[in-house]
Design a protein around this motif. Structure first.
Motif, PDB file in Angstrom:
ATOM      1  N   PHE A 146       0.831  -1.207   0.000  1.00 34.39           N
ATOM      2  CA  PHE A 146       0.000   0.000   0.000  1.00 34.39           C
ATOM      3  C   PHE A 146       0.868   1.261   0.000  1.00 34.39           C
ATOM      4  CE2 PHE A 146      -3.361  -2.662   2.361  1.00 34.39           C
ATOM      5  CZ  PHE A 146      -3.935  -3.055   1.169  1.00 34.39           C
ATOM      6  N   SER A 147       1.996   1.213   0.677  1.00 34.89           N
ATOM      7  CA  SER A 147       2.880   2.377   0.744  1.00 34.89           C
ATOM      8  C   SER A 147       3.458   2.694  -0.626  1.00 34.89           C
ATOM      9  CB  SER A 147       4.019   2.126   1.749  1.00 34.89           C
ATOM     10  OG  SER A 147       3.502   1.913   3.040  1.00 34.89           O
ATOM     11  N   SER A 149       2.106   1.833  -3.442  1.00 36.54           N
ATOM     12  CA  SER A 149       0.975   2.299  -4.233  1.00 36.54           C
ATOM     13  C   SER A 149       0.720   3.782  -3.980  1.00 36.54           C
ATOM     14  CB  SER A 149      -0.274   1.482  -3.876  1.00 36.54           C
ATOM     15  OG  SER A 149      -1.401   1.961  -4.569  1.00 36.54           O
ATOM     16  N   PHE A 150       0.844   4.184  -2.719  1.00 32.83           N
ATOM     17  CA  PHE A 150       0.703   5.600  -2.345  1.00 32.83           C
ATOM     18  C   PHE A 150       1.753   6.453  -3.061  1.00 32.83           C
ATOM     19  CE2 PHE A 150       2.726   8.697   0.551  1.00 32.83           C
ATOM     20  CZ  PHE A 150       1.746   9.683   0.561  1.00 32.83           C
ATOM     21  N   SER A 153       0.770   6.960  -6.602  1.00 35.45           N
ATOM     22  CA  SER A 153      -0.331   7.918  -6.722  1.00 35.45           C
ATOM     23  C   SER A 153       0.157   9.347  -6.531  1.00 35.45           C
ATOM     24  CB  SER A 153      -1.425   7.600  -5.693  1.00 35.45           C
ATOM     25  OG  SER A 153      -2.132   6.441  -6.059  1.00 35.45           O
ATOM     26  N   SER A 185       0.037   1.547  -9.312  1.00 34.99           N
ATOM     27  CA  SER A 185      -0.706   1.803  -8.083  1.00 34.99           C
ATOM     28  C   SER A 185      -1.822   0.781  -7.917  1.00 34.99           C
ATOM     29  CB  SER A 185      -1.280   3.223  -8.122  1.00 34.99           C
ATOM     30  OG  SER A 185      -2.080   3.474  -6.989  1.00 34.99           O
ATOM     31  N   ASN A 189      -2.078  -2.295  -5.019  1.00 33.52           N
ATOM     32  CA  ASN A 189      -3.255  -2.428  -4.153  1.00 33.52           C
ATOM     33  C   ASN A 189      -3.923  -3.782  -4.342  1.00 33.52           C
ATOM     34  OD1 ASN A 189      -2.986   0.037  -2.951  1.00 33.52           O
ATOM     35  ND2 ASN A 189      -4.505   1.092  -4.192  1.00 33.52           N
ATOM     36  N   TYR A 231      -9.667   0.159   0.751  1.00 36.74           N
ATOM     37  CA  TYR A 231      -8.880  -0.332  -0.384  1.00 36.74           C
ATOM     38  C   TYR A 231      -9.715  -1.225  -1.297  1.00 36.74           C
ATOM     39  CZ  TYR A 231      -4.421   1.661   0.939  1.00 36.74           C
ATOM     40  OH  TYR A 231      -3.398   2.543   1.193  1.00 36.74           O
ATOM     41  N   ASN A 252      -6.591   6.997  -3.177  1.00 30.51           N
ATOM     42  CA  ASN A 252      -5.470   6.176  -2.722  1.00 30.51           C
ATOM     43  C   ASN A 252      -4.620   6.901  -1.684  1.00 30.51           C
ATOM     44  OD1 ASN A 252      -4.203   3.654  -2.910  1.00 30.51           O
ATOM     45  ND2 ASN A 252      -2.612   4.476  -4.232  1.00 30.51           N
ATOM     46  N   VAL A 253      -4.433   8.190  -1.871  1.00 36.37           N
ATOM     47  CA  VAL A 253      -3.673   8.987  -0.892  1.00 36.37           C
ATOM     48  C   VAL A 253      -4.415   9.023   0.437  1.00 36.37           C
ATOM     49  CG1 VAL A 253      -2.862  11.314  -0.343  1.00 36.37           C
ATOM     50  CG2 VAL A 253      -2.500  10.384  -2.638  1.00 36.37           C
ATOM     51  N   PHE A 256      -4.043   5.814   2.340  1.00 32.75           N
ATOM     52  CA  PHE A 256      -2.757   5.668   3.023  1.00 32.75           C
ATOM     53  C   PHE A 256      -2.753   6.436   4.349  1.00 32.75           C
ATOM     54  CE2 PHE A 256       1.680   6.890   3.842  1.00 32.75           C
ATOM     55  CZ  PHE A 256       2.240   5.614   3.918  1.00 32.75           C
TER      56      PHE A 256
END
Length: 277
Positions: A146-147, A149-150, A153, A185, A189, A231, A252-253, A256
């Protein structure tokens, strides 16, 4: 003597990590390929030292070190470096490595200067369980996905901003095209959600076995399920509704930010993770 050696090793890691980020920043500003290469190899050395430190710690404690928040920060930073180095070699996305390791360095710094709590360590030793261990490792791995992916984004939003303002420069091309950033991204996820689902299943199973008196309304449990829902909504909007672009990146931001709240705040309010503080 052993503890002193571990301390010196950790200090060396922090110095090399900071130097790597500095060279990545020089490359970010000046498109300096020599600085980029130096930064990459410094980061590779940090990863090797981190791995050595991880194995030495495991040898010292006789278990995998993720049972306290002190240990969790370190393993999380190791996961971020591992993923960023892998992505750099596979996709050659230098800025992704730069921004990912700013995040990783922040967690390493917190780990370095966090006061070590003997009570937490003693409690963790009493709670050693393969089920618990796998639950925590999988949760941290999902957070790592996830990080990243952040980061993708955030780079998407930066690239979108530069394109909208017609800021044509070499930096624009090195960030990567919008489609690729959005795709990475989404893929990350897509990897993180099933890992988080498995982690929650194992965590609940451990709770019913070891802590039957802990309510399901515990802040940490609720926070983890809210995180999973957010998510999952992201994936639903992307796959079924065909959403794309800036709005999806913003979602997405925000997702996170929920991870940070769940990791830092709800863990301390939880009675389920009462040793993890």
């Amino acid at each position: 003597m052993f503890e002193q050696g571990m301390t010196r090793l950790h200090e060396l890691m922090i110095v090399l990590y900071a130097a790597s980020i500095l060279f990545y920043f020089i490359d970010f500003l000046q498109q300096n390929r020599k600085a980029n290469k130096i930064a990459f190899w410094l980061l590779a050395i940090v990863w090797i030292l981190q791995t050595i430190f991880l194995f030495l710690y495991m040898f010292r404690t006789g278990r995998f070190p993720v049972l306290t928040i002190f240990e969790g920060f370190y393993f999380y930073a190791w996961v971020l470096i591992t993923l960023s180095l892998s992505l750099n070699r596979l996709l050659r996305m230098d800025f992704t490595v730069f921004f990912t390791n700013i995040l990783g360095f922040a967690f390493m710094a917190i780990h370095t200067f966090m006061p070590f709590q003997l009570q937490s360590e003693t409690m963790a030793e009493k709670l050693v369980s393969e089920l618990l261990l796998i639950h925590i490792v999988m949760a941290i791995l999902s957070y790592g996905a996830f990080s990243l992916s952040f980061i993708f984004s955030m780079l998407y939003l930066l690239q979108y901003h530069l394109l909208k303002r017609k800021k044509w420069s070499q930096r624009l091309w090195r960030i990567g095209d919008l489609e690729k950033l959005e795709k990475m991204s989404y893929i990350l996820n897509g990897i993180g959600v099933p890992i988080l689902v498995l982690s929650l299943i194992l965590g609940l199973q451990w709770k019913f076995i070891k802590l039957p008196n802990v309510t399901l309304y515990d802040p940490k449990i609720l926070g983890s399920f809210i995180l999973l829902i957010v998510y999952s909504v992201f994936l639903y909007l992307k796959v079924r509704k065909g959403m794309y672009g800036k709005n999806l990146a913003f979602i997405n931001v925000l997702a996170f930010l929920i991870i940070l709240i769940n990791f830092f705040l709800l863990s301390r309010l939880s009675t389920f993770h009462f040793w993890y503080m």
